[in-house]
Design a protein around this motif. Structure first.
Motif, short mmCIF file in Angstrom:
data_model
loop_
_atom_site.label_atom_id
_atom_site.label_comp_id
_atom_site.label_asym_id
_atom_site.label_seq_id
_atom_site.Cartn_x
_atom_site.Cartn_y
_atom_site.Cartn_z
N ALA A 402 -25.02 -43.06 -5.64
CA ALA A 402 -24.08 -43.66 -6.58
C ALA A 402 -23.75 -42.67 -7.70
CB ALA A 402 -24.70 -44.92 -7.18
N GLU A 406 -22.11 -46.48 -11.51
CA GLU A 406 -22.38 -47.46 -10.46
C GLU A 406 -23.85 -47.91 -10.45
OE1 GLU A 406 -18.90 -45.48 -7.63
OE2 GLU A 406 -21.00 -44.89 -7.39
N ASN A 426 -19.62 -51.28 -8.29
CA ASN A 426 -20.53 -51.07 -7.17
C ASN A 426 -20.28 -49.71 -6.54
OD1 ASN A 426 -21.95 -53.53 -7.17
ND2 ASN A 426 -20.17 -54.54 -6.23
N PRO A 427 -21.32 -49.06 -5.99
CA PRO A 427 -21.08 -47.81 -5.26
C PRO A 427 -20.26 -48.10 -4.00
CG PRO A 427 -23.46 -48.23 -5.54
CD PRO A 427 -22.75 -49.46 -5.97
N PRO A 428 -19.53 -47.10 -3.52
CA PRO A 428 -18.70 -47.34 -2.34
C PRO A 428 -19.54 -47.44 -1.06
CG PRO A 428 -18.59 -45.04 -2.97
CD PRO A 428 -19.42 -45.73 -4.01
N ALA A 429 -19.10 -48.28 -0.16
CA ALA A 429 -19.69 -48.40 1.18
C ALA A 429 -21.21 -48.37 1.13
CB ALA A 429 -19.13 -47.32 2.11
N GLN A 430 -21.81 -47.36 1.77
CA GLN A 430 -23.26 -47.29 1.92
C GLN A 430 -23.95 -46.40 0.88
OE1 GLN A 430 -25.24 -48.79 4.57
NE2 GLN A 430 -23.41 -50.05 4.51
N ALA A 431 -23.25 -46.01 -0.17
CA ALA A 431 -23.90 -45.17 -1.19
C ALA A 431 -24.87 -46.01 -2.01
CB ALA A 431 -22.84 -44.53 -2.09
N TRP A 432 -26.02 -45.42 -2.34
CA TRP A 432 -27.07 -46.13 -3.10
C TRP A 432 -27.39 -45.38 -4.39
CZ3 TRP A 432 -31.84 -47.54 0.46
CH2 TRP A 432 -31.46 -48.51 1.40
N ALA B 79 -17.84 -56.25 -11.09
CA ALA B 79 -18.16 -54.91 -10.62
C ALA B 79 -17.23 -54.49 -9.49
CB ALA B 79 -19.62 -54.86 -10.17
N GLY B 80 -15.97 -54.46 -9.80
CA GLY B 80 -14.98 -54.09 -8.81
C GLY B 80 -14.63 -52.63 -8.92
N ARG B 114 -15.91 -38.62 -1.17
CA ARG B 114 -17.32 -38.92 -1.43
C ARG B 114 -18.08 -39.21 -0.14
NH1 ARG B 114 -18.38 -43.10 -6.26
NH2 ARG B 114 -20.47 -42.90 -5.37
N LEU B 115 -19.37 -38.92 -0.18
CA LEU B 115 -20.25 -39.33 0.92
C LEU B 115 -20.43 -40.84 0.81
CD1 LEU B 115 -23.00 -36.58 0.47
CD2 LEU B 115 -21.24 -36.64 2.25
N THR B 116 -20.23 -41.54 1.91
CA THR B 116 -20.33 -43.01 1.84
C THR B 116 -21.31 -43.59 2.83
OG1 THR B 116 -18.45 -43.16 3.34
CG2 THR B 116 -17.97 -43.32 0.99
N THR B 117 -21.91 -42.73 3.67
CA THR B 117 -22.89 -43.23 4.62
C THR B 117 -23.93 -42.13 4.87
OG1 THR B 117 -23.15 -44.23 6.81
CG2 THR B 117 -21.55 -42.47 6.63
N PRO B 118 -25.17 -42.48 5.16
CA PRO B 118 -26.15 -41.44 5.46
C PRO B 118 -25.72 -40.62 6.67
CG PRO B 118 -27.26 -43.53 5.05
CD PRO B 118 -25.79 -43.83 5.14
N TRP B 133 -29.26 -46.52 7.01
CA TRP B 133 -30.29 -46.29 6.00
C TRP B 133 -31.68 -46.54 6.59
CZ3 TRP B 133 -30.44 -43.72 1.65
CH2 TRP B 133 -29.27 -43.54 0.90
#
Lengths: 812, 202
Positions: A402, A406, A426-432, B79-80, B114-118, B133
């Motif tokens: 994130a 976020e 919120n972070p996008p998609a699967q970002a934590w 939180a949009g 941006r990176l959005t998935t592992p 994850w």
């Protein structure tokens, strides 16, 4: 920073040396401008004429790597011309202390040097003690063995002619800077220094800063408003990440990482708890065991008991005499020592010195975890320049995290203000958030080590207190409260009663018996029963800009540290216009008390109103065992005073101050990728690295943004018109910059901002490059300037020497 | 005047920004009088929209350590999506101003690169593959365990208890929150790591 950003407005003279805040910390410059509006002067000293220089009252250049010569000349000027603040120097610093006869300095070497080990025996730099074990002092500063006389002798060699010949700074410019800055030695005047990597990234980095610290003490500029030693920290939370000690040599709160020779908690506490026989010294580090035990209670919770030394055995011990710093780490990686590697929000393939060595090292790993917002040169090293993915075995896990808006949590700015950030999106998609990644990884590891009976030493992992989640999500409030610390049972301290579960109000209440926890004693007071102090938003309406109700500042919300030195021995401010603290005899119902900033301890002033000594007082520099600031610094690895040595790579073969060309204790490495070249005709020009406003660090976060990339699209190298002419290079030409370790392509910026230096009768050219770029993105934007820089380091900090090295430049 | 925007962390006093909100367009208009060409109606209309229909959240800029305050505006649903990030005029250090990087903050957050998935790169592979994850974290934990256990040193050559791991290193990060920084060093030290470093060293 000892002071803080807004406080810069209180300064009468601001020296900015080797830094360019107008470009790199632009909003800080608001307060420089404010000081100038109020009559303050700005001095800019830098090899290159910068945006900061363009706003200065006076600018001059020096050759990269000669700051100690420049500032050593200032010390001589201050002493020769009696510009020092005598009362402050004699009473508050160790200038009056007598040094034993074993201390000596000859031809560039301090006494105690062992040429085989390349190390000093620091015990030879000790103070003489009286029968009670207290340092002998001569407050008249006349004794030939007192620090004041030794400093006079040491810097007497830094005359204008010699300094000018090595720095390349004209004599009249030196004199002008010395005169303007040393005017702040008068009572009521304050000068400040703003510095950053221009000083730290040298093999003499610590001594660069020490030289300035000596100047600040001689002029009485420490502890006062508009004074101090102010590092311009470059990352939003590099202050906090350092306070929490993601560093090999320290535990949270600047406690020491134990060595193997300290086998018990008692031995550890004994070693690092300083002692004093002087009743007037607060010796604050005497509280060390309270902080170390409270930290262990935060590490291991109820599993840390007195019977098991609070889990001391469970934490790793360093090998005595061995270092594990950044340069050592990547040296070990290059040598193939590691199978696994984590890189959290960092890009070492572009950010570290001698980046080629780092990149080769990454290919020797079995696995790497890379956590970032964007793709970067570290995570994708296996497909970088010169790499063949088919030959690289390293498994890479690239985890998306994130951004700061976020998630929720705190960061600490350069002025030590801990400020709370709320979650906006919120972070996008699967970002934590990183906190969530850490939480889950820790849970997974605890599960693995609990699963079977006979694992390899599972104790520290399974006993780690790891309960910072709420409903499965990382909860930064829980962690922030643990950092502050709790009372773990009902107890009374200093006449106050606390219940189990109460948050500890300040570190003065922490205990060494396991009845309190605090994951970082320095932050104890940041999150109390009164709430989250970092989230406060009460602005100051009048005063000197302390803003005591805005956010929170360590330690205990003190905005200017060493502030007991801002008053005379009666507790009256030296500077009546900008009082930091003052003793009010009518406060606290006539008992007397301090008003203003949170004082460095509540003890009364040194003298009563009638001039008699007050036995309840303490000296102002409470973190030093003897309560006095260190003009003479016997704890440094490279000498109690500073001395000019050349960078590991330099353009001269003679040091005019001694026969020691480079620091006798500088850190260098010995693999086939650690190559150093001085006075080599192949690399005739001095190189340095720096930043531009539109990019940040290696550019991982900024190169991907259209506005910022459009403003600064590619790597460039700045050079003087004279050098351009010499090499047939015109503004805008593509050139190659090469060092003994690597090369980069860049666009030439031929400019009057850089000028050749006259050094020892020869012309020395200097070039400079920003280090924000990398091959991943944008295409043709250029690669990292750290491909050029040397893996050589300071002997105290082991910070790499990336601000002065040797290169060649030729048309591409 | 309807103030649907909510600013977390705000004090009880009316701040300069609240004052602008309360007095609305007239104050905003007054600020740009005397510029010749009058752009007042359009500018103030856009400003009102943002103030009336966005949720505001305070934060601190993520770049240098000046620590400038920023205000993040998100869509009304909470939180949009970030619709704007600007300097916080109530913040005592920056008083509303930001540098070029801070002013572009929304492009850091709303960025399609941006990176959005592992992602996982297998040994000798020339490409990334998307992974979950669950898989990533359980696999990393196994790798950590294998490396740690293989390189764990309970006692050194002198027979002193050292309980350290020589086969894993960690760097980073000054870009993380304080609470996360504490966790990194704690988790790594519990594993026995001694090579623990970050940006402060360079």
């Amino acid at each position: 920073m000892t002071n803080h950003w807004i406080d810069i407005r209180n300064s009468d003279c601001i020296l900015i040396m080797g830094s360019n805040p107008a470009e790199n910390h632009p909003v800080s410059f608001k307060w420089v401008t404010e000081a100038m509006k109020r009559g303050g002067k700005l001095l800019s000293v830098d090899p290159r004429f910068t945006r900061t220089s363009s706003k200065a009252d006076f600018y001059t250049a020096l050759r990269s790597g000669t700051d100690i010569a420049f500032l050593g000349g200032m010390i001589k000027y201050i002493l020769d011309n009696h510009k020092y603040f005598k009362e402050y120097v004699a009473e508050y610093t160790n200038a009056a202390f007598l040094v034993t006869d074993s201390y000596d300095f000859k031809d560039g070497l301090f006494s105690g040097y062992d040429p085989d080990k390349k190390e000093y025996d620091k015990s030879q730099w000790a103070f003489s003690k009286d029968a009670n074990g207290v340092s002998k002092r001569d407050r008249t500063l006349q004794d030939p063995r007192c620090v004041f006389q030794l400093i006079k002798k040491h810097y007497s060699r830094y005359d204008l002619e010699t300094v000018s010949s090595i720095t390349g700074t004209p004599r009249e410019d030196l004199q002008k800077v010395y005169k303007m800055y040393s005017a702040t030695g008068r009572q009521g005047k304050a000068g400040t220094i703003m510095y950053a990597m221009g000083w730290t990234q040298h093999t003499v980095g610590v001594q660069n800063i020490r030289t300035m610290a000596i100047i600040q003490l001689l002029l009485g500029n420490m502890g006062v408003a508009g004074g101090g030693v102010n590092a311009l920290r470059g990352e939003s939370n590099v202050q906090g990440s350092t306070d929490h000690c993601i560093l090999y040599h320290i535990w949270p709160g600047y406690l020491k990482t134990p060595n193997a020779s300290l086998q018990t908690l008692a031995a550890y506490n004994e070693k690092f708890t300083p002692k004093t026989n002087d009743p007037l010294s607060a010796n604050w580090w005497g509280n060390y065991p309270k902080y170390s035990v409270s930290l262990l209670k935060s590490f291991f919770g109820s599993k840390a008991t007195k019977a098991n030394d609070f889990g001391y055995d469970w934490l790793p011990k360093l090998e005595d005499g061995k270092t594990y710093s950044w340069l050592d780490l990547f040296d070990a990686m290059y040598r193939g020592q590691f199978t696994g590697f984590f890189s959290w929000g960092q890009n070492p393939a572009a950010s570290g010195a001698n980046a080629n060595k780092t990149r080769v090292g990454l290919a020797k790993l079995d696995w790497m975890v890379n956590v970032n917002i964007f793709d970067n040169e570290t995570g994708s090293f296996w497909k970088g320049p010169g790499m063949d993915p088919k030959k690289i075995r390293t498994e890479v896990f690239m985890l998306p995290c994130a951004t700061s808006v976020e998630k929720e949590g705190s960061i600490t700015n350069s002025g030590r203000w801990m400020q709370w950030r709320y979650k906006a999106a919120n972070p996008p998609a699967q970002a934590w958030p990183d906190g969530q990644i850490l939480m889950k990884l820790g849970e997974e590891l605890q599960y693995l080590y609990k699963e079977k009976e006979k694992e390899v030493y599972p104790d520290p992992i399974v006993n780690l207190k790891w309960d910072y989640a709420t409903h499965g999500e990382f909860d930064s409030h829980k962690m922030a409260k643990e950092i502050n610390g709790y009372f773990l049972r009902d107890i009374s301290v200093k006449g106050k009663h606390f219940k189990k579960g109460d948050l500890v109000p300040s570190f003065a209440y922490l205990q060494a018996d396991g009845s309190t926890s605090s994951a970082n004693w320095l932050y104890c007071n940041s999150y109390t029963n009164k709430g989250n102090m970092a989230a406060r938003r009460k602005k100051e309406k009048s005063g000197i800009g302390l803003n005591l109700g805005w956010a929170w500042c360590w330690p205990v919300n003190r905005r200017i540290i060493y502030n007991r030195a801002s008053v005379d021995k009666y507790g009256k401010p030296w500077d009546k216009e900008h009082p930091v603290i003052a003793w009010d005899p009518n406060a606290k119902g006539g008992k007397g008390g301090w008003v203003g900033d949170v004082p460095d301890g509540g003890w009364p002033p040194m003298l009563n109103a009638d001039g008699t000594p007050n036995p309840k007082t303490k000296y102002p520099f409470i973190m030093k065992p003897e309560g006095h600031a260190h003009v003479f610094g016997p704890g440094r690895a490279d000498g109690p005073f500073s001395e000019h040595y050349e960078p590991i790579e330099c353009p001269v073969n003679k040091n005019p101050f001694s026969n020691q060309l480079v620091s006798p204790v500088a850190v260098i490495y010995s693999t086939n990728m650690d190559i150093y070249k001085s006075c080599d005709p192949k690399y005739p020009f001095v190189g340095s690295t720096y930043r531009v406003c539109e990019h940040w660090q290696t550019g991982v976060m900024t190169r991907w943004q259209p506005w910022l990339l459009e403003a600064e699209p590619q790597l460039f190298v700045e050079m003087s018109k004279e050098l351009g002419k010499l090499k047939g290079i015109n503004n805008g030409d593509k050139v190659v910059v090469e060092s003994a370790r690597g090369k980069v392509e860049a666009v030439a910026v031929v400019t009057i901002r850089l000028r050749p230096f006259q050094v020892q009768g020869s012309t020395v050219h200097q070039v400079g490059l920003p280090y924000h770029y990398g091959w991943v993105y944008p295409k043709d934007g250029g690669d990292s300037a750290n491909l050029l820089t040397p893996s050589a380091g300071d002997p105290n900090t082991r910070i790499p020497e990336t601000k002065a090295f040797m290169v060649n430049v030729k048309k591409g | 005047m309807g103030l649907s925007s909510e600013k977390k962390g705000g004090g009880m006093n009316v701040t300069r920004r609240d004052f602008f909100k309360i007095t609305g367009t007239s104050a905003a208009g007054a600020a740009i009088l005397g510029l010749g060409l009058n752009l007042k109606p359009i500018k103030s209309h856009a400003q009102t929209l943002k103030l009336r229909f966005a949720k505001e959240t305070t934060s601190i800029c993520c770049y240098c350590a000046v620590g400038c305050g920023v205000i993040c505006s998100t869509g009304e649903s909470g939180a949009g999506k970030i619709i704007n990030i600007e300097g916080d005029p109530d913040h005592p250090v920056n008083e509303g101003s930001l540098c070029a990087k801070g002013a572009a903050l929304s492009q850091l957050v709303n960025n399609d690169r941006r990176l959005t998935t592992p992602l996982y790169r297998a040994p000798y592979s020339d490409k990334w593959q998307k992974v979950s994850w669950d898989w990533a974290l359980s696999t990393i934990a196994k790798r950590v365990k294998k490396s740690r256990d293989a390189s764990f040193e309970h006692k050194n050559a002198k027979g002193q208890v050292v309980n350290r791991t020589n086969g894993i290193a960690s760097v980073g990060s000054a870009a993380l929150d304080n609470e996360e920084c504490w966790m990194i060093q704690a988790l790594m030290r519990s594993l026995g790591l001694v090579y623990i470093e970050h940006q402060a060293r360079i």
